[in-house]
Design a protein around this motif. Structure first.
Motif, PDB file in Angstrom:
ATOM      1  N   ILE A 251       0.853  -1.183   0.000  1.00  0.00           N
ATOM      2  CA  ILE A 251       0.000   0.000   0.000  1.00  0.00           C
ATOM      3  C   ILE A 251       0.890   1.236   0.000  1.00  0.00           C
ATOM      4  N   PHE A 252       0.530   2.220  -0.815  1.00  0.00           N
ATOM      5  CA  PHE A 252       1.307   3.452  -0.851  1.00  0.00           C
ATOM      6  C   PHE A 252       0.422   4.585  -1.342  1.00  0.00           C
ATOM      7  N   ARG A 253       0.892   5.803  -1.101  1.00  0.00           N
ATOM      8  CA  ARG A 253       0.080   6.979  -1.412  1.00  0.00           C
ATOM      9  C   ARG A 253       0.836   7.899  -2.345  1.00  0.00           C
ATOM     10  N   ASP A 254       0.119   8.438  -3.308  1.00  0.00           N
ATOM     11  CA  ASP A 254       0.631   9.492  -4.184  1.00  0.00           C
ATOM     12  C   ASP A 254      -0.018  10.785  -3.729  1.00  0.00           C
ATOM     13  N   ASN A 255       0.723  11.615  -3.009  1.00  0.00           N
ATOM     14  CA  ASN A 255       0.141  12.833  -2.448  1.00  0.00           C
ATOM     15  C   ASN A 255      -0.334  13.792  -3.532  1.00  0.00           C
ATOM     16  N   ALA A 256       0.408  13.868  -4.614  1.00  0.00           N
ATOM     17  CA  ALA A 256       0.046  14.802  -5.682  1.00  0.00           C
ATOM     18  C   ALA A 256      -1.314  14.464  -6.267  1.00  0.00           C
ATOM     19  N   LYS A 257      -1.625  13.181  -6.317  1.00  0.00           N
ATOM     20  CA  LYS A 257      -2.892  12.733  -6.892  1.00  0.00           C
ATOM     21  C   LYS A 257      -3.949  12.480  -5.821  1.00  0.00           C
ATOM     22  N   ASN A 258      -3.565  12.627  -4.551  1.00  0.00           N
ATOM     23  CA  ASN A 258      -4.453  12.323  -3.428  1.00  0.00           C
ATOM     24  C   ASN A 258      -5.080  10.946  -3.614  1.00  0.00           C
ATOM     25  N   THR A 259      -4.232  10.006  -3.931  1.00  0.00           N
ATOM     26  CA  THR A 259      -4.689   8.653  -4.233  1.00  0.00           C
ATOM     27  C   THR A 259      -3.840   7.660  -3.456  1.00  0.00           C
ATOM     28  N   VAL A 260      -4.498   6.651  -2.921  1.00  0.00           N
ATOM     29  CA  VAL A 260      -3.802   5.544  -2.270  1.00  0.00           C
ATOM     30  C   VAL A 260      -3.926   4.323  -3.170  1.00  0.00           C
ATOM     31  N   PHE A 261      -2.826   3.660  -3.362  1.00  0.00           N
ATOM     32  CA  PHE A 261      -2.774   2.496  -4.245  1.00  0.00           C
ATOM     33  C   PHE A 261      -2.558   1.230  -3.435  1.00  0.00           C
ATOM     34  N   LEU A 262      -3.063   0.126  -3.961  1.00  0.00           N
ATOM     35  CA  LEU A 262      -2.777  -1.186  -3.396  1.00  0.00           C
ATOM     36  C   LEU A 262      -2.242  -2.049  -4.529  1.00  0.00           C
ATOM     37  N   GLN A 263      -0.943  -2.265  -4.489  1.00  0.00           N
ATOM     38  CA  GLN A 263      -0.304  -3.127  -5.482  1.00  0.00           C
ATOM     39  C   GLN A 263      -0.428  -4.565  -5.014  1.00  0.00           C
ATOM     40  N   MET A 264      -1.040  -5.400  -5.822  1.00  0.00           N
ATOM     41  CA  MET A 264      -1.305  -6.786  -5.450  1.00  0.00           C
ATOM     42  C   MET A 264      -0.560  -7.707  -6.395  1.00  0.00           C
ATOM     43  N   ASN A 265       0.386  -8.445  -5.862  1.00  0.00           N
ATOM     44  CA  ASN A 265       1.178  -9.378  -6.645  1.00  0.00           C
ATOM     45  C   ASN A 265       0.922 -10.808  -6.192  1.00  0.00           C
ATOM     46  N   SER A 266       1.321 -11.742  -7.017  1.00  0.00           N
ATOM     47  CA  SER A 266       1.180 -13.167  -6.691  1.00  0.00           C
ATOM     48  C   SER A 266      -0.238 -13.484  -6.250  1.00  0.00           C
ATOM     49  N   LEU A 267      -1.181 -13.017  -7.014  1.00  0.00           N
ATOM     50  CA  LEU A 267      -2.581 -13.228  -6.658  1.00  0.00           C
ATOM     51  C   LEU A 267      -2.950 -14.700  -6.774  1.00  0.00           C
ATOM     52  N   ASN A 268      -3.850 -15.118  -5.902  1.00  0.00           N
ATOM     53  CA  ASN A 268      -4.353 -16.482  -5.944  1.00  0.00           C
ATOM     54  C   ASN A 268      -5.879 -16.442  -5.840  1.00  0.00           C
ATOM     55  N   PRO A 269      -6.547 -17.544  -6.156  1.00  0.00           N
ATOM     56  CA  PRO A 269      -8.022 -17.536  -6.163  1.00  0.00           C
ATOM     57  C   PRO A 269      -8.643 -17.109  -4.837  1.00  0.00           C
ATOM     58  N   GLU A 270      -7.929 -17.308  -3.731  1.00  0.00           N
ATOM     59  CA  GLU A 270      -8.459 -16.895  -2.425  1.00  0.00           C
ATOM     60  C   GLU A 270      -8.521 -15.371  -2.281  1.00  0.00           C
ATOM     61  N   ASP A 271      -7.895 -14.663  -3.188  1.00  0.00           N
ATOM     62  CA  ASP A 271      -7.953 -13.196  -3.170  1.00  0.00           C
ATOM     63  C   ASP A 271      -9.198 -12.662  -3.867  1.00  0.00           C
ATOM     64  N   THR A 272      -9.961 -13.534  -4.479  1.00  0.00           N
ATOM     65  CA  THR A 272     -11.183 -13.106  -5.170  1.00  0.00           C
ATOM     66  C   THR A 272     -12.167 -12.513  -4.180  1.00  0.00           C
ATOM     67  N   ALA A 273     -12.574 -11.278  -4.439  1.00  0.00           N
ATOM     68  CA  ALA A 273     -13.468 -10.563  -3.527  1.00  0.00           C
ATOM     69  C   ALA A 273     -13.802  -9.205  -4.133  1.00  0.00           C
ATOM     70  N   VAL A 274     -14.753  -8.522  -3.503  1.00  0.00           N
ATOM     71  CA  VAL A 274     -14.957  -7.109  -3.790  1.00  0.00           C
ATOM     72  C   VAL A 274     -14.071  -6.327  -2.817  1.00  0.00           C
ATOM     73  N   TYR A 275     -13.287  -5.419  -3.367  1.00  0.00           N
ATOM     74  CA  TYR A 275     -12.339  -4.648  -2.572  1.00  0.00           C
ATOM     75  C   TYR A 275     -12.883  -3.230  -2.381  1.00  0.00           C
ATOM     76  N   TYR A 276     -12.847  -2.773  -1.148  1.00  0.00           N
ATOM     77  CA  TYR A 276     -13.343  -1.449  -0.792  1.00  0.00           C
ATOM     78  C   TYR A 276     -12.214  -0.649  -0.144  1.00  0.00           C
ATOM     79  N   CYS A 277     -12.184   0.639  -0.428  1.00  0.00           N
ATOM     80  CA  CYS A 277     -11.309   1.513   0.332  1.00  0.00           C
ATOM     81  C   CYS A 277     -12.158   2.374   1.256  1.00  0.00           C
TER      82      CYS A 277
END
Length: 121
Positions: free
Chosen positions: A69-95
């Motif tokens: 997880i990281f934030r770009d202050n200039a864009k006022n946006t928080v990102f979630l970089q997700m790597n090595s995804l597996n089927p157990e990660d299937t879901a609706v994601y909310y911030c």
């Protein structure tokens, strides 16, 4: 006040996605942004949190080492970089944004609309 979550999609196991949570309309900086997810038939789970004031981060054990997880202050946006995804990660994601660095959903005042992540095996 609005949180706009985006970046979900369909990906094969082992793949990557980057979720974005763009914040607008805040008159003061929020103290924390948290990403939650909810799979069908399961409770909503806090998976990662970013503290705006001290840049602390939290990761659930289920995603530690794979998600960042990281934030770009200039864009006022928080990102979630997700790597090595597996089927157990299937879901609706909310911030969610709030004034406390916490994994308790009830402590968050503002929520994005959710973005679907589907990981195929």
């Amino acid at each position: 006040v609005q949180l706009q979550a985006s970046g979900g999609g369909l990906v094969q196991a082992g793949g990557s996605l980057r979720l974005s949570c763009a914040a607008s309309g805040f008159t003061a900086d929020y103290n924390a942004i948290d990403w939650f997810r909810q799979a069908p038939g399961k409770d909503r789970e806090a998976i990662s949190c970013f503290g705006s004031s001290n840049r602390n981060t939290y990761y659930a054990d289920s995603v530690k080492g794979r998600f960042t997880i990281f934030r770009d202050n200039a864009k006022n946006t928080v990102f979630l970089q997700m790597n090595s995804l597996n089927p157990e990660d299937t879901a609706v994601y909310y911030c969610a944004a709030g004034n406390r660095f916490t994994v308790v959903a009830a402590h968050y005042d503002y929520w994005g609309q959710g973005t679907q992540v589907t990981v195929s095996s």
